[in-house]
Design an enzyme around this catalytic site. Structure first.
Site, PDB file in Angstrom:
ATOM      1  N   ALA A   1       2.480  12.318  70.516  1.00  8.77           N
ATOM      2  CA  ALA A   1       3.367  11.617  69.687  1.00  8.77           C
ATOM      3  C   ALA A   1       2.558  11.507  68.328  1.00  8.77           C
ATOM      4  CB  ALA A   1       4.077  10.377  70.163  1.00  8.77           C
TER       5      ALA A   1
ATOM      6  N   GLU B   1       3.595  14.925  78.392  1.00 14.10           N
ATOM      7  CA  GLU B   1       4.869  14.365  78.683  1.00 14.10           C
ATOM      8  C   GLU B   1       5.865  15.493  78.656  1.00 14.10           C
ATOM      9  OE1 GLU B   1       3.973  10.867  76.280  1.00 14.10           O
ATOM     10  OE2 GLU B   1       4.326   9.804  77.917  1.00 14.10           O
TER      11      GLU B   1
ATOM     12  N   GLY C   1       2.096  12.753  74.447  1.00 18.06           N
ATOM     13  CA  GLY C   1       3.370  13.222  74.282  1.00 18.06           C
ATOM     14  C   GLY C   1       3.526  14.749  74.524  1.00 18.06           C
TER      15      GLY C   1
ATOM     16  N   GLU D   1      -3.468   7.928  75.739  1.00 16.77           N
ATOM     17  CA  GLU D   1      -3.095   6.714  75.066  1.00 16.77           C
ATOM     18  C   GLU D   1      -3.820   5.552  75.093  1.00 16.77           C
ATOM     19  OE1 GLU D   1      -1.393   8.943  76.697  1.00 16.77           O
ATOM     20  OE2 GLU D   1       0.641   9.466  75.627  1.00 16.77           O
TER      21      GLU D   1
HETATM   22  N1  CAA Z   1      -0.587  12.562  65.590  1.00 15.88           N
HETATM   23  C1  CAA Z   1      -0.754  12.685  64.404  1.00 15.88           C
HETATM   24  N2  CAA Z   1      -1.692  13.574  63.804  1.00 15.88           N
HETATM   25  C2  CAA Z   1      -2.450  14.403  64.621  1.00 15.88           C
HETATM   26  C3  CAA Z   1      -2.026  14.213  66.139  1.00 15.88           C
HETATM   27  C4  CAA Z   1      -1.427  13.278  66.464  1.00 15.88           C
HETATM   28  N3  CAA Z   1      -1.146  12.952  67.720  1.00 15.88           N
HETATM   29  N4  CAA Z   1      -3.130  14.988  66.616  1.00 15.88           N
HETATM   30  C5  CAA Z   1      -3.777  15.607  65.739  1.00 15.88           C
HETATM   31  N5  CAA Z   1      -3.183  15.187  64.551  1.00 15.88           N
HETATM   32  C6  CAA Z   1      -3.777  15.744  63.195  1.00 15.88           C
HETATM   33  C7  CAA Z   1      -5.030  15.198  62.635  1.00 15.88           C
HETATM   34  O1  CAA Z   1      -4.861  13.863  62.096  1.00 15.88           O
HETATM   35  C8  CAA Z   1      -5.612  16.031  61.770  1.00 15.88           C
HETATM   36  O2  CAA Z   1      -4.827  15.824  60.401  1.00 15.88           O
HETATM   37  P1  CAA Z   1      -5.424  16.221  58.932  1.00 15.88           P
HETATM   38  O3  CAA Z   1      -5.958  17.301  58.907  1.00 15.88           O
HETATM   39  O4  CAA Z   1      -4.478  15.668  58.142  1.00 15.88           O
HETATM   40  O5  CAA Z   1      -6.621  14.969  59.040  1.00 15.88           O
HETATM   41  C9  CAA Z   1      -5.002  17.492  62.281  1.00 15.88           C
HETATM   42  O6  CAA Z   1      -4.075  17.083  63.107  1.00 15.88           O
HETATM   43  C10 CAA Z   1      -6.180  18.331  62.966  1.00 15.88           C
HETATM   44  O7  CAA Z   1      -6.701  17.631  63.817  1.00 15.88           O
HETATM   45  P2  CAA Z   1      -8.431  17.128  64.203  1.00 15.88           P
HETATM   46  O8  CAA Z   1      -8.858  17.266  62.888  1.00 15.88           O
HETATM   47  O9  CAA Z   1      -8.223  15.858  64.869  1.00 15.88           O
HETATM   48  O10 CAA Z   1      -8.607  18.334  65.037  1.00 15.88           O
HETATM   49  P3  CAA Z   1      -9.767  18.499  66.078  1.00 15.88           P
HETATM   50  O11 CAA Z   1      -9.664  19.727  66.894  1.00 15.88           O
HETATM   51  O12 CAA Z   1     -11.177  17.940  65.692  1.00 15.88           O
HETATM   52  O13 CAA Z   1      -9.400  17.364  67.318  1.00 15.88           O
HETATM   53  C11 CAA Z   1      -7.692  16.710  69.075  1.00 15.88           C
HETATM   54  C12 CAA Z   1      -8.155  17.779  68.185  1.00 15.88           C
HETATM   55  C13 CAA Z   1      -8.740  16.113  70.046  1.00 15.88           C
HETATM   56  C14 CAA Z   1      -6.637  17.140  69.661  1.00 15.88           C
HETATM   57  C15 CAA Z   1      -7.586  15.488  68.005  1.00 15.88           C
HETATM   58  O14 CAA Z   1      -6.606  15.720  67.067  1.00 15.88           O
HETATM   59  C16 CAA Z   1      -6.883  14.332  68.796  1.00 15.88           C
HETATM   60  O15 CAA Z   1      -7.468  13.451  69.573  1.00 15.88           O
HETATM   61  N6  CAA Z   1      -5.499  13.960  68.585  1.00 15.88           N
HETATM   62  C17 CAA Z   1      -4.906  12.933  69.026  1.00 15.88           C
HETATM   63  C18 CAA Z   1      -4.588  13.172  70.485  1.00 15.88           C
HETATM   64  C19 CAA Z   1      -3.919  11.902  71.042  1.00 15.88           C
HETATM   65  O16 CAA Z   1      -4.411  10.731  71.341  1.00 15.88           O
HETATM   66  N7  CAA Z   1      -2.533  11.846  71.574  1.00 15.88           N
HETATM   67  C20 CAA Z   1      -1.788  11.154  71.990  1.00 15.88           C
HETATM   68  C21 CAA Z   1      -0.786  10.381  71.041  1.00 15.88           C
HETATM   69  S1  CAA Z   1      -0.144   9.019  71.602  1.00 15.88           S
HETATM   70  C22 CAA Z   1       1.318   9.509  72.324  1.00 15.88           C
HETATM   71  O17 CAA Z   1       1.479  10.611  72.657  1.00 15.88           O
HETATM   72  C23 CAA Z   1       1.970   8.484  72.978  1.00 15.88           C
HETATM   73  C24 CAA Z   1       3.276   8.525  73.990  1.00 15.88           C
HETATM   74  O18 CAA Z   1       3.161   8.965  75.057  1.00 15.88           O
HETATM   75  C25 CAA Z   1       4.714   8.624  73.324  1.00 15.88           C
END
Ligand code: CAA
Length: 260
Positions: free
Chosen positions: A66, A114, A111, A134
């Site tokens: 998400a 999911e 998400g 999460e």
């Molecule tokens: N939401 C919003 N933006 C996200 C995102 C997310 N879940 N995942 C990645 N992005 C964005 C980053 O902020 C970044 O944006 P900018 O270039 O503007 O800074 C862009 O995508 C590229 O990401 P990274 O620079 O972080 O890329 P990376 O290769 O270094 O890392 C990754 C990749 C390991 C997937 C890392 O991006 C990450 O950890 N993302 C979040 C994963 C996460 O925590 N997901 C769970 C979300 S909560 C959820 O899903 C709740 C639910 O159940 C409803």
């Protein structure tokens, strides 16, 4: 159809839905969820389409979760509503009476995992990474992860992933049963399209009944589940597909199913 954050392509009887926010690794915000909902409703209601493939646009990600920027400043009521929207859309994917295949091309987190779990079949590339991270953000999964993960993998393994937020690779995901097949990145879309075409070549009433039987049967006791199967099996004999399928077998030719 007009969408903000997805692309829906139709080729023959197969539709492919690309989550299309590659700069944000295809993270799911409200508009994206509403796009997916509209696309799945369209797919479900179409007489021209039999199988839906869901994948991520770009090289790197299926869906990285998400959208954290979108959620960051939500209050409890807004977060509950957002969670319920995700749940509703994914339940729609799970219950639409046609097969949905996830083609997981990269990050499949939160998400994203999911979303994949709501699909009927999960095929991934060797590059895919899975997890429910999460708890590292101070929240639980909100789009069904706490419920579907322990229904797909062993409850202890689900809790291990949920409590640690650990990210696992494609082969570990296959080992624990979270994905059904791992192929190379180059092969992924061809493999999934061939699979979708194979499914689409079968009797579609029977394929759809299989989905209903599995889904409904898993939610009830075995005796009731057998009744569900018997009713659907019996109903197949009211279809043209059953007449054609069995006649074709006897005549040693390929069946020409009409999905009726
Ligand atoms: N939401 C919003 N933006 C996200 C995102 C997310 N879940 N995942 C990645 N992005 C964005 C980053 O902020 C970044 O944006 P900018 O270039 O503007 O800074 C862009 O995508 C590229 O990401 P990274 O620079 O972080 O890329 P990376 O290769 O270094 O890392 C990754 C990749 C390991 C997937 C890392 O991006 C990450 O950890 N993302 C979040 C994963 C996460 O925590 N997901 C769970 C979300 S909560 C959820 O899903 C709740 C639910 O159940 C409803």
């Amino acid at each position: 159809m007009e969408f903000c954050n997805i692309i829906l392509q139709e080729e023959g009887r197969i539709a492919t839905l690309y989550i299309n926010r590659p700069k944000a690794l295809n993270a799911l915000n409200e508009d994206t969820l509403l796009d997916i909902k509209a696309a799945v409703e369209y797919f479900g209601g179409s007489d021209e389409l039999d199988v839906l493939i869901i994948t991520g646009a770009g090289e790197k990600s299926f869906v990285a979760g998400a959208d954290i920027s979108f959620m960051q400043d939500m209050n409890a009521i807004e977060a509950r509503r957002f969670g319920m929207l995700g749940q509703e859309v994914f339940r729609l994917i799970e219950t639409v009476e046609k097969p949905v295949i996830a083609a997981i091309n990269g990050f499949c987190l939160g998400g994203g995992c999911e979303l994949a779990m709501a699909c009927d079949i999960r095929i991934c590339s060797e590059r895919a990474k899975f997890g429910q991270p999460e708890v590292g953000l101070g929240v639980t999964p909100g789009f069904g992860g706490t419920q579907r993960l322990p229904r797909i993998v062993a409850p202890g393994i689900a809790k291990l992933l949920l409590y640690t937020g650990d990210i696992i690779d494609a082969h570990e995901a296959f080992r624990i049963g979270l994905v059904d097949k791992v192929v190379s990145s180059e092969e992924l879309m061809d493999y999934v399209r061939r699979l979708a075409m194979k499914i689409a070549s079968r009797g579609q009433v029977a394929v759809r009944f299989c989905k209903v039987a599995v889904n409904n049967g898993l939610q009830t006791d075995i005796d009731r589940a057998m009744v569900i199967e018997a009713e659907l099996f019996g109903l197949c004999f009211a279809t043209e597909d059953q007449k054609e399928g069995m006649k074709a077998f006897i005549e040693k030719r390929t069946a020409d199913f009409k999905g009726k």
